[in-house]
Design an enzyme around this catalytic site. Structure first.
Site, PDB file in Angstrom:
ATOM      1  CG  ASN A   1     -28.227 -39.117  36.931  1.00  0.00           C
ATOM      2  OD1 ASN A   1     -28.840 -39.130  35.865  1.00  0.00           O
ATOM      3  ND2 ASN A   1     -27.907 -37.988  37.542  1.00  0.00           N
TER       4      ASN A   1
ATOM      5  N   GLY B   1     -27.533 -35.243  30.032  1.00  0.00           N
ATOM      6  CA  GLY B   1     -26.353 -36.085  29.918  1.00  0.00           C
ATOM      7  C   GLY B   1     -25.082 -35.269  29.901  1.00  0.00           C
ATOM      8  CB  SER B   2     -21.649 -36.270  29.068  1.00  0.00           C
ATOM      9  OG  SER B   2     -21.737 -36.708  27.718  1.00  0.00           O
TER      10      SER B   2
ATOM     11  N   GLY C   1     -24.161 -34.014  24.603  1.00  0.00           N
ATOM     12  CA  GLY C   1     -25.059 -32.905  24.344  1.00  0.00           C
ATOM     13  C   GLY C   1     -24.648 -32.102  23.124  1.00  0.00           C
TER      14      GLY C   1
ATOM     15  CD  GLU D   1     -29.130 -31.347  34.030  1.00  0.00           C
ATOM     16  OE1 GLU D   1     -27.880 -31.209  34.062  1.00  0.00           O
ATOM     17  OE2 GLU D   1     -29.720 -32.287  34.567  1.00  0.00           O
TER      18      GLU D   1
ATOM     19  CB  CYS E   1     -26.792 -33.163  36.652  1.00  0.00           C
ATOM     20  SG  CYS E   1     -27.013 -34.516  35.481  1.00  0.00           S
TER      21      CYS E   1
ATOM     22  CD  GLU F   1     -35.557 -31.028  31.821  1.00  0.00           C
ATOM     23  OE1 GLU F   1     -36.301 -31.995  31.598  1.00  0.00           O
ATOM     24  OE2 GLU F   1     -34.339 -31.128  32.054  1.00  0.00           O
TER      25      GLU F   1
END
Length: 497
Positions: A168, A244-245, A249, A266, A300, A477
């Site tokens: 994304n 990601g998902s 994760g 994340e 996200c 981050e």
């Protein structure tokens, strides 16, 4: 159109971009896959393939990790921080100069509107600029042990870092992880999503051209089950940054556990936008529209839940529906207000949520259907959608849809709004709209989220730490805290007399 860009016109006319990299970037050069396999990349705006790229395997990952490990040990770890900063600053300047080129590729590959892609590239250049300036300011501490002892700490680079990038925000996510890793003195192996491989490859070459030594930044493309799995389970990888998902994760965590590899995760969100009845309604409408419909809701941290006080709910929904229905859909390279979703699979997932909602106590105020580019009849598009949910346990409220779907919940007062905001498994970000500044900050303290925006959704920038709690993941981050994610602390204490 945002600016004059000859490549933009070429891409619109031909449906592709000439000269795209088709190999992995390993040890300072582009190389084909060890087994020669390739994949196609699709343009979401037309639902057609536009280029091919290398499909990596465990052998390619091993070559990249070994190159990174060698470069870390022999050249990058011990390079003077100021010199590392100069390289990153040159990369930032080069990325700024080539922002239009990168934006065309990002838009074509991900589907997002060109102006959004251009903003992402400029943000990536800013990330390299920010961390370039931090290289020679990453300092340790001293400990007050008394006159007979000296105690101090050193922030050492962790070593080889793996970066699993989402589809994304390909260039944005690459920059926010790669830039601080390089600034800290780490070497990098990145694996972009198979849907959006190209700007990560272009970035690695740009860094090399800016003077980054061979092997310090490598990119391996391919599918997660092959290249991604091999990367996160490699024993020479010292740190993993994954976006990601939740299920993926969790799988990354399991793979990392075997080698006790450190992680920043994340994992997405179901972020609330809390709107109180004393807010500036124009400001709130603008913020909500941007929060859910930027990048077709595939963010996200999208404001995918509207928690609004009952007194203004009807008026707010009416205004939001008018704005949503007026949004211009189209191919990303035509710079519409809202572009396509990234893949046929994602489109099917979004539609499934709305189709199932028809059997429950959900009122779809606007949108709710699959559509296409009005100009061509092609592409993977979904109408901007607003759904009023009366049951807080409804899947539209509880699950991450990752599309242009806003779920609306009614709050009785501030206490109820806070409870609703905290009522999902996710805790990434939140937004608060109110003219009561004291209330805004009290709510910011009590809403469980890694970041809270007040009266402007997506406020902030690279300077502000980003990350989530609970099922949104852990670690941070961006900002100086993001730089420390790529460091390990070594404490030294000694007797001096």
């Amino acid at each position: 159109m945002t600016d004059h860009n000859p490549l933009l016109e070429t891409a619109r006319t031909t449906g592709t971009v000439p000269g795209l990299p088709d190999g992995h970037f390993i040890d300072g050069r582009f190389v084909p896959s060890a087994d020669g396999r390739t994949m196609e990349s699709y343009d979401p705006g037309s639902a057609k393939p536009f280029a091919t790229f290398a499909r990596g395997s465990a052998d390619d990952v091993a070559a990249a990790v070994e190159s990174a490990s060698r470069a870390f040990d022999t050249v990058w770890r011990d390079m003077a921080p100021a010199e590392r900063g100069r390289i990153l600053m040159r990369a930032s300047a080069a990325l700024s100069d080539r922002a239009g080129e990168f934006a065309v590729v990002e838009s074509l590959d991900s589907g997002k509107p060109y102006s959004e892609a251009l903003g992402d590239v400029k943000g990536a250049a800013r990330a390299f600029e920010y961390y370039a300036g931090a290289c020679d300011k990453l300092q340790g501490d001293t400990f007050p042990l008394g006159p007979d002892y000296l105690g101090y700490s050193i922030n050492e680079p962790v070593g080889v870092t793996a970066h699993i990038l989402p589809w994304n925000f390909p260039i944005s996510t690459a920059a926010r992880g790669i830039a601080p890793a390089l600034a800290a003195g780490c070497a990098v192996v990145a694996k972009p999503a198979e849907q959006t491989p190209f700007t990560a490859l272009m970035l690695a070459k740009l860094l090399s051209d800016a003077g980054l030594p061979s092997g310090v930044c490598n990119v391996v493309t391919g599918v997660g089950a092959e290249a991604g799995q091999a990367l996160v389970s490699h024993p020479l990888v010292n740190h993993i940054t994954f976006t990601g998902s939740v299920p993926t994760g969790q799988a990354v965590m399991r793979a990392a556990a075997d080698n006790v590899t450190r992680l920043v995760l994340e994992l997405g969100g179901k972020s609330p936008v809390v709107v109180m009845d004393d807010c500036d309604l124009d400001q709130a409408v603008d913020g909500i529209i941007g929060a859910i419909y930027e990048n077709a809701g595939q963010i996200c941290s999208a404001g995918s839940r509207l928690v609004v006080e009952a007194e203004i709910q009807d008026a707010l929904i009416d205004r939001l529906c008018q704005r949503a229905e007026a949004l211009k859909l189209g191919h990303g390279l035509t710079d519409p207000q809202i572009g396509p979703v990234n893949s046929a699979q994602q489109l099917e997932k979004i539609a499934g949520f709305i189709d199932r909602a028809s059997n429950r106590d959900v009122s779809v105020a606007t949108g709710g259907k699959i559509t296409t580019d009005p100009e061509t009849g092609l592409g993977w598009f979904f109408e901007p959608t607003i759904a009023v949910c009366r049951d807080g346990s409804d899947e539209l409220v509880q699950q991450e849809i990752f599309g242009p779907v806003l779920a609306v919940q009614t709050a009785d007062d501030a206490e109820h709004a806070i409870a609703l905001a905290n009522s999902t498994e996710y805790a990434l970000v939140a937004g608060v709209y109110t003219s009561n500044f004291g209330l805004a900050h009290r709510m910011a303290r009590r809403i469980d989220a890694g970041q809270v925006f007040i009266n402007e959704y997506f406020a902030g920038g690279i300077e502000v730490p980003f990350g989530g709690n609970r099922k949104s993941g852990f670690g941070r981050e961006k900002g100086m805290e993001g730089l420390l994610s790529y460091c390990r602390t070594k404490a030294v204490a000694g007797r001096i007399s």
